[in-house]
Design an enzyme around this catalytic site. Structure first.
Site, PDB file in Angstrom:
ATOM      1  N   GLU A   1     -19.067  -2.550  41.451  1.00 47.69           N
ATOM      2  CA  GLU A   1     -20.363  -3.195  41.064  1.00 47.69           C
ATOM      3  C   GLU A   1     -20.373  -3.617  39.586  1.00 47.69           C
ATOM      4  OE1 GLU A   1     -19.656  -0.158  42.629  1.00 47.69           O
ATOM      5  OE2 GLU A   1     -21.219   0.571  43.941  1.00 47.69           O
TER       6      GLU A   1
ATOM      7  N   CYS B   1     -16.316   0.785  38.015  1.00 44.54           N
ATOM      8  CA  CYS B   1     -16.681   0.560  39.568  1.00 44.54           C
ATOM      9  C   CYS B   1     -16.817  -0.728  39.930  1.00 44.54           C
ATOM     10  CB  CYS B   1     -18.086   0.947  39.739  1.00 44.54           C
ATOM     11  SG  CYS B   1     -18.135   2.862  39.643  1.00 44.54           S
TER      12      CYS B   1
ATOM     13  N   CYS C   1     -23.086   4.243  42.270  1.00 41.10           N
ATOM     14  CA  CYS C   1     -23.302   5.224  41.297  1.00 41.10           C
ATOM     15  C   CYS C   1     -24.480   5.004  40.195  1.00 41.10           C
ATOM     16  CB  CYS C   1     -22.037   5.561  40.475  1.00 41.10           C
ATOM     17  SG  CYS C   1     -21.747   4.508  39.063  1.00 41.10           S
TER      18      CYS C   1
ATOM     19  N   GLU D   1      -9.173   1.401  38.314  1.00 46.69           N
ATOM     20  CA  GLU D   1      -9.010   2.511  37.643  1.00 46.69           C
ATOM     21  C   GLU D   1      -7.982   2.402  36.597  1.00 46.69           C
ATOM     22  OE1 GLU D   1      -8.074   5.378  41.215  1.00 46.69           O
ATOM     23  OE2 GLU D   1     -10.264   4.861  41.591  1.00 46.69           O
TER      24      GLU D   1
ATOM     25  N   CYS E   1     -24.007   2.196  37.691  1.00 46.84           N
ATOM     26  CA  CYS E   1     -23.974   0.876  38.281  1.00 46.84           C
ATOM     27  C   CYS E   1     -25.672   0.656  38.480  1.00 46.84           C
ATOM     28  CB  CYS E   1     -23.105   0.710  39.726  1.00 46.84           C
ATOM     29  SG  CYS E   1     -21.624   0.742  39.231  1.00 46.84           S
TER      30      CYS E   1
HETATM   31  N1  THU Z   1     -16.586   3.545  42.743  1.00 44.35           N
HETATM   32  C1  THU Z   1     -17.011   2.303  42.940  1.00 44.35           C
HETATM   33  O1  THU Z   1     -16.329   1.430  42.704  1.00 44.35           O
HETATM   34  N2  THU Z   1     -18.179   2.355  43.411  1.00 44.35           N
HETATM   35  C2  THU Z   1     -19.487   3.284  43.659  1.00 44.35           C
HETATM   36  O2  THU Z   1     -20.212   2.682  43.955  1.00 44.35           O
HETATM   37  C3  THU Z   1     -18.836   4.600  43.691  1.00 44.35           C
HETATM   38  C4  THU Z   1     -17.299   4.788  43.090  1.00 44.35           C
HETATM   39  C5  THU Z   1     -15.344   3.943  42.649  1.00 44.35           C
HETATM   40  C6  THU Z   1     -14.978   4.381  41.187  1.00 44.35           C
HETATM   41  C7  THU Z   1     -13.733   5.000  41.514  1.00 44.35           C
HETATM   42  O3  THU Z   1     -12.663   4.145  41.206  1.00 44.35           O
HETATM   43  C8  THU Z   1     -13.554   5.321  42.801  1.00 44.35           C
HETATM   44  O4  THU Z   1     -14.563   4.509  43.374  1.00 44.35           O
HETATM   45  C9  THU Z   1     -13.680   6.888  43.133  1.00 44.35           C
HETATM   46  O5  THU Z   1     -14.863   7.402  42.438  1.00 44.35           O
END
Ligand code: THU
Length: 160
Positions: free
Chosen positions: A74, A72, A111, A63, A114
């Site tokens: 993935e 993310c 998401c 983040e 991804c």
């Molecule tokens: N996030 C992921 O890493 N993968 C997902 O499939 C959904 C969301 C992360 C993004 C962000 O850092 C946190 O989860 C909250 O959305």
């Protein structure tokens, strides 16, 4: 007007019902959640891929105070794997998440962005990616690749 029915098949099981081979990549994703940098959401996501030949590569969500600059788990994992091993197809992708309360009971799905990157990876290596979504109470296994999670997808074919 005609209708198109787009069907998705997802297997549902407990982690114990997975093969030892699949559990290995799932466990790598679960372990990776410890390396997540999720100081803003507190939502720690880990991903792991098994490449052709057996190498397992992991990654986590990263983040940023400027929120959209984060990435993310993935995509971090796929981009790292494809950078380090550009000649090795991705065969399996596992995803796991936890919060301060521990692992989530239900799986988290990737998401939309991804999913698009998973699609590109499939096209790049001409290999479907089996997707295993881990939850402490149940897991989802998508056997046939991303088309089940991204129907009517946009790919390079439309650019020709
Ligand atoms: N996030 C992921 O890493 N993968 C997902 O499939 C959904 C969301 C992360 C993004 C962000 O850092 C946190 O989860 C909250 O959305």
């Amino acid at each position: 007007m005609k209708e198109m029915i787009l069907q998705t098949k997802v297997k549902v099981c407990t982690v114990d019902e997975l093969s030892a081979h699949d559990r290995e990549v799932v466990d790598a994703a679960r372990k990776a959640t410890a390396n997540s940098y999720a100081v803003y959401s507190g939502f720690n996501v880990g991903a792991a891929v098994r490449l052709v030949g057996g190498t397992i590569v992991t990654g986590t969500n990263q983040e940023n105070a400027a929120y959209p600059s984060g990435l993310c788990a993935e995509r971090t994992t796929l981009f790292w794997a494809n950078s380090q091993y550009p000649d090795k197809a991705v065969e399996v992708l596992a995803i796991a998440a936890r919060t301060a309360d521990g692992e989530l009971d239900r799986p988290i799905p990737p998401c939309g962005a991804c999913r698009q990157v998973i699609l590109e990876t499939e096209k790049r290596y001409n290999t479907p990616v089996r997707i295993i979504l881990y939850g402490a109470k149940e897991c989802y296994v998508v056997e046939d690749g991303i088309k089940a999670l991204l129907p009517l997808s946009f790919d390079a074919g439309f650019l020709e």
